[in-house]
Design a protein around this motif. Sequence first.
Motif: not given
Length: 331
Positions: A157-168, A186-202
């Motif tokens: 969940g990379l919404g507002k809270i998720g992105r704030s967690v990422a930054k911290k 584009e949004v994920a790249n702006e906060c330097n986060v790599e979007l991956l499939p579920i299993d990869d994140v797990l």
Amino acid sequence: MKIVISDYKSSLNFDINYAISYLRDTLGTNTEIIVYEYNGNNKEFIDILNDADALITGYLEIDKEIIQSLNHLKIISIMATGFNFIDIQQASRSHIGVAVNQEYCTQEVSEHVMSLLLALNRKLKHYTNDVDAKGIFDYGTTNNLIRLDGSTLGIFGLGKIGRSVAKKAQSFGIKVIAYDPFISEEVANECNVELLPIDDVLSESDNISINMLLTNENVGFFNMEKFKKMSKRPYIINVSRGALINEDDLVDALDKELIKGAGLDVLVSESPNLDNHPLVNRDNVIITPHSAFYSETSILECQRIACDNVINYVNGNYDKMFRLINPEILK
């Protein structure tokens, strides 16, 4: 104008006078405002709401039966960002608006995630229990602590809270990956986060932060099938909604050491019976009472936004509302 502010006892544990004053200052001193502590008696609750124009609540379940009994109600304003407790479809059929607080506690919640992440990884509960309850002053009573710098945090969940967690988290040198089918690259790249499939994140995460909205489709999203895919045995942190995790499977995963532990600001129940609860009294589980949102600032903002949603709705200023969940009722 009659407005009812109602919730469970634990959820009304703050000074509601700000909301009362704010509503009367805006809508007039003759506005009738009732604060009702919900006790499980739906008949009494419906009687209180019978001639009300607005209901302000945080976590009460407003189901089809309750909504169908309310012929006068115009709006339900939720003092939270989630709305899974409300039967939105029935509210729409009954021409009742449902509004939520879009933004009032992003910083507090993301700070809470980091507090749990740090406390779990540094095993602070274990050490404080050693010192306070056992009189032991020895760092060697536990093991398997990792350095967070260079570790990986998986965010669901990379919404507002998720992105704030990422930054911290990134400020600690933590690599952040995420799963969110509704966020663009584009949004994920702006906060330097790599979007991956579920299993990869797990499989790649040393810690997992759950920041998803609860929907009918993702109840019990984190179940035994997913715990078994967490090859690095991460800590699980949930500050969203308890029902996103299958609690029985979580207990089983902890007992089988499929995960290192959990930091839970929410449980499936908003008023849990903690006596003999299987998640309580574990060194590797930290539970807080749905307090991630809480600060003096956020409490006032939460009340103000919920009140503004009511004020703007009854005055027809729909474009000024923070978020109306079912705008189709305006057509």
